[in-house]
Motif scaffolding. Structure first.
Motif, PDB file in Angstrom:
ATOM      1  N   GLY A  56      -0.283  -2.169  -6.717  1.00 21.57           N
ATOM      2  CA  GLY A  56      -0.234  -1.507  -5.423  1.00 21.57           C
ATOM      3  C   GLY A  56      -0.876  -2.339  -4.336  1.00 21.57           C
ATOM      4  O   GLY A  56      -1.403  -3.425  -4.576  1.00 21.57           O
ATOM      5  N   VAL A  57      -0.819  -1.806  -3.112  1.00 19.23           N
ATOM      6  CA  VAL A  57      -1.333  -2.537  -1.951  1.00 19.23           C
ATOM      7  C   VAL A  57      -2.415  -1.759  -1.197  1.00 19.23           C
ATOM      8  O   VAL A  57      -2.915  -2.217  -0.179  1.00 19.23           O
ATOM      9  N   GLY A  58      -2.770  -0.595  -1.695  1.00 19.87           N
ATOM     10  CA  GLY A  58      -3.781   0.216  -1.037  1.00 19.87           C
ATOM     11  C   GLY A  58      -5.171  -0.359  -1.218  1.00 19.87           C
ATOM     12  O   GLY A  58      -5.437  -1.119  -2.157  1.00 19.87           O
ATOM     13  N   PRO A  59      -6.080  -0.009  -0.315  1.00 19.45           N
ATOM     14  CA  PRO A  59      -7.458  -0.491  -0.424  1.00 19.45           C
ATOM     15  C   PRO A  59      -8.188   0.181  -1.589  1.00 19.45           C
ATOM     16  O   PRO A  59      -7.893   1.318  -1.942  1.00 19.45           O
ATOM     17  N   LEU A  60      -9.117  -0.523  -2.180  1.00 13.38           N
ATOM     18  CA  LEU A  60      -9.915   0.011  -3.275  1.00 13.38           C
ATOM     19  C   LEU A  60     -11.212   0.640  -2.773  1.00 13.38           C
ATOM     20  O   LEU A  60     -11.928   1.265  -3.537  1.00 13.38           O
ATOM     21  N   GLY A  61     -11.503   0.472  -1.501  1.00 18.78           N
ATOM     22  CA  GLY A  61     -12.684   1.049  -0.886  1.00 18.78           C
ATOM     23  C   GLY A  61     -12.334   1.681   0.449  1.00 18.78           C
ATOM     24  O   GLY A  61     -11.161   1.768   0.817  1.00 18.78           O
ATOM     25  N   VAL A  62     -13.356   2.096   1.204  1.00 20.40           N
ATOM     26  CA  VAL A  62     -13.126   2.764   2.485  1.00 20.40           C
ATOM     27  C   VAL A  62     -13.080   1.797   3.663  1.00 20.40           C
ATOM     28  O   VAL A  62     -12.571   2.140   4.732  1.00 20.40           O
ATOM     29  N   VAL A  63     -13.624   0.595   3.473  1.00 22.55           N
ATOM     30  CA  VAL A  63     -13.575  -0.429   4.516  1.00 22.55           C
ATOM     31  C   VAL A  63     -13.385  -1.779   3.832  1.00 22.55           C
ATOM     32  O   VAL A  63     -14.014  -2.067   2.815  1.00 22.55           O
ATOM     33  N   LEU A  72     -10.106  -6.376   9.827  1.00 30.07           N
ATOM     34  CA  LEU A  72     -10.773  -5.244   9.208  1.00 30.07           C
ATOM     35  C   LEU A  72      -9.780  -4.118   8.983  1.00 30.07           C
ATOM     36  O   LEU A  72      -8.951  -3.828   9.845  1.00 30.07           O
ATOM     37  N   ILE A  73      -9.861  -3.508   7.810  1.00 30.47           N
ATOM     38  CA  ILE A  73      -9.029  -2.364   7.474  1.00 30.47           C
ATOM     39  C   ILE A  73      -9.962  -1.216   7.127  1.00 30.47           C
ATOM     40  O   ILE A  73     -10.835  -1.356   6.273  1.00 30.47           O
ATOM     41  N   ALA A  74      -9.794  -0.092   7.809  1.00 27.88           N
ATOM     42  CA  ALA A  74     -10.576   1.098   7.499  1.00 27.88           C
ATOM     43  C   ALA A  74      -9.612   2.229   7.170  1.00 27.88           C
ATOM     44  O   ALA A  74      -8.568   2.361   7.802  1.00 27.88           O
ATOM     45  N   GLY A  75      -9.931   2.989   6.162  1.00 25.88           N
ATOM     46  CA  GLY A  75      -9.070   4.101   5.768  1.00 25.88           C
ATOM     47  C   GLY A  75      -8.033   3.690   4.751  1.00 25.88           C
ATOM     48  O   GLY A  75      -8.246   2.769   3.966  1.00 25.88           O
ATOM     49  N   ASP A  76      -6.881   4.351   4.812  1.00 20.84           N
ATOM     50  CA  ASP A  76      -5.853   4.173   3.791  1.00 20.84           C
ATOM     51  C   ASP A  76      -4.767   3.160   4.146  1.00 20.84           C
ATOM     52  O   ASP A  76      -3.708   3.157   3.528  1.00 20.84           O
ATOM     53  N   ASP A  88      -2.606  -0.171   4.143  1.00 15.12           N
ATOM     54  CA  ASP A  88      -2.351  -1.152   3.090  1.00 15.12           C
ATOM     55  C   ASP A  88      -3.029  -2.480   3.404  1.00 15.12           C
ATOM     56  O   ASP A  88      -3.176  -2.861   4.568  1.00 15.12           O
ATOM     57  N   ILE A  89      -3.416  -3.185   2.342  1.00 14.62           N
ATOM     58  CA  ILE A  89      -3.953  -4.532   2.479  1.00 14.62           C
ATOM     59  C   ILE A  89      -2.770  -5.488   2.390  1.00 14.62           C
ATOM     60  O   ILE A  89      -2.046  -5.497   1.399  1.00 14.62           O
ATOM     61  N   GLU A  90      -2.575  -6.259   3.444  1.00 16.29           N
ATOM     62  CA  GLU A  90      -1.484  -7.222   3.463  1.00 16.29           C
ATOM     63  C   GLU A  90      -2.056  -8.613   3.240  1.00 16.29           C
ATOM     64  O   GLU A  90      -2.624  -9.205   4.153  1.00 16.29           O
ATOM     65  N   HIS A  91      -1.901  -9.099   2.009  1.00 16.82           N
ATOM     66  CA  HIS A  91      -2.318 -10.472   1.729  1.00 16.82           C
ATOM     67  C   HIS A  91      -1.300 -11.409   2.350  1.00 16.82           C
ATOM     68  O   HIS A  91      -0.133 -11.048   2.535  1.00 16.82           O
ATOM     69  N   SER A  92      -1.714 -12.605   2.671  1.00 14.19           N
ATOM     70  CA  SER A  92      -0.860 -13.515   3.434  1.00 14.19           C
ATOM     71  C   SER A  92       0.268 -14.146   2.615  1.00 14.19           C
ATOM     72  O   SER A  92       1.077 -14.866   3.170  1.00 14.19           O
ATOM     73  N   ILE A  93       0.313 -13.874   1.330  1.00 14.25           N
ATOM     74  CA  ILE A  93       1.400 -14.391   0.499  1.00 14.25           C
ATOM     75  C   ILE A  93       1.850 -13.312  -0.471  1.00 14.25           C
ATOM     76  O   ILE A  93       1.146 -12.339  -0.710  1.00 14.25           O
ATOM     77  N   SER A  94       3.020 -13.534  -1.033  1.00 12.85           N
ATOM     78  CA  SER A  94       3.527 -12.641  -2.078  1.00 12.85           C
ATOM     79  C   SER A  94       3.192 -13.274  -3.424  1.00 12.85           C
ATOM     80  O   SER A  94       3.889 -14.174  -3.883  1.00 12.85           O
ATOM     81  N   ALA A  95       2.084 -12.860  -3.994  1.00 11.10           N
ATOM     82  CA  ALA A  95       1.599 -13.408  -5.269  1.00 11.10           C
ATOM     83  C   ALA A  95       0.768 -12.333  -5.941  1.00 11.10           C
ATOM     84  O   ALA A  95       0.318 -11.393  -5.287  1.00 11.10           O
ATOM     85  N   PRO A  96       0.537 -12.466  -7.245  1.00 15.16           N
ATOM     86  CA  PRO A  96      -0.362 -11.509  -7.900  1.00 15.16           C
ATOM     87  C   PRO A  96      -1.737 -11.515  -7.225  1.00 15.16           C
ATOM     88  O   PRO A  96      -2.241 -12.560  -6.822  1.00 15.16           O
ATOM     89  N   VAL A  97      -2.312 -10.329  -7.086  1.00 16.87           N
ATOM     90  CA  VAL A  97      -3.634 -10.190  -6.484  1.00 16.87           C
ATOM     91  C   VAL A  97      -4.627  -9.963  -7.615  1.00 16.87           C
ATOM     92  O   VAL A  97      -4.509  -9.008  -8.382  1.00 16.87           O
TER      93      VAL A  97
END
Length: 162
Positions: free
Chosen positions: A35-42, A118-122, A124-133
């Motif tokens: 998934g691409v959701g954050p694992l924390g709140v910030v 910075l991402i706060a809340g829900d 998605d985290i967009e990593h700069s490449i399409s690769a396993p995280v």
């Protein structure tokens, strides 16, 4: 994922928390994120790009972890996740990327890092490449936090300069 690449992030966050917040943390076994959701709140996210590395780094804090770290680093009681915690997440992302970058440069990896977002809340985290995280989970007495690293196929050793 090469442990030579992951270990500098572990070493750097250990040093940051020990020196800046008088805290310890323990890391768990790395795993591939689903998934691409954050694992924390910030979360702080920073792209990495260079001859030897292309990808991004994220550090995501639970509410308990970032409130405790913020309180200890600033020497004042922070009661909840607020703008101070958000600002400190950006600073911690910068410190983590800078410290790890220095250790990786010593191992022959050459890359630059941009300004963190910075991402706060829900969101998605967009990593700069399409690769396993790759996720490295950490625990503290105040709660967990997570380092995510996504590295592309551009990864290779930089030539040593004599």
């Amino acid at each position: 994922m090469n442990v030579d690449f992951i270990n500098p992030f572990i070493e750097t966050i250990d040093n940051i928390l020990a020196t800046m917040a008088s805290m310890t943390c323990e890391h768990g076994k790395a795993y591939i994120k689903e998934g691409v959701g954050p694992l924390g709140v910030v979360t702080g996210v920073i792209p990495m790009d260079g001859d030897s590395v292309h990808g991004s780094l994220a550090i995501s804090f639970s509410a308990g972890a970032i409130v405790c770290i913020s309180s200890k680093m600033l020497g004042e009681e922070i009661a909840e996740v607020d703008e101070t915690c958000h600002d400190l997440t950006g600073e911690l992302t910068n410190m983590l990327s800078g410290g790890a970058r220095k250790l990786l440069w010593e191992k022959g990896y050459n890359f630059e890092m941009a300004k963190p977002s910075l991402i706060a809340g829900d969101k998605d985290i967009e990593h700069s490449i399409s690769a396993p995280v790759i996720v490295i989970p950490f625990t503290t007495k105040a709660g967990p936090f997570f380092i995510e690293v996504a590295i592309g196929s551009k990864l290779r050793r930089a030539a040593s300069v004599i």
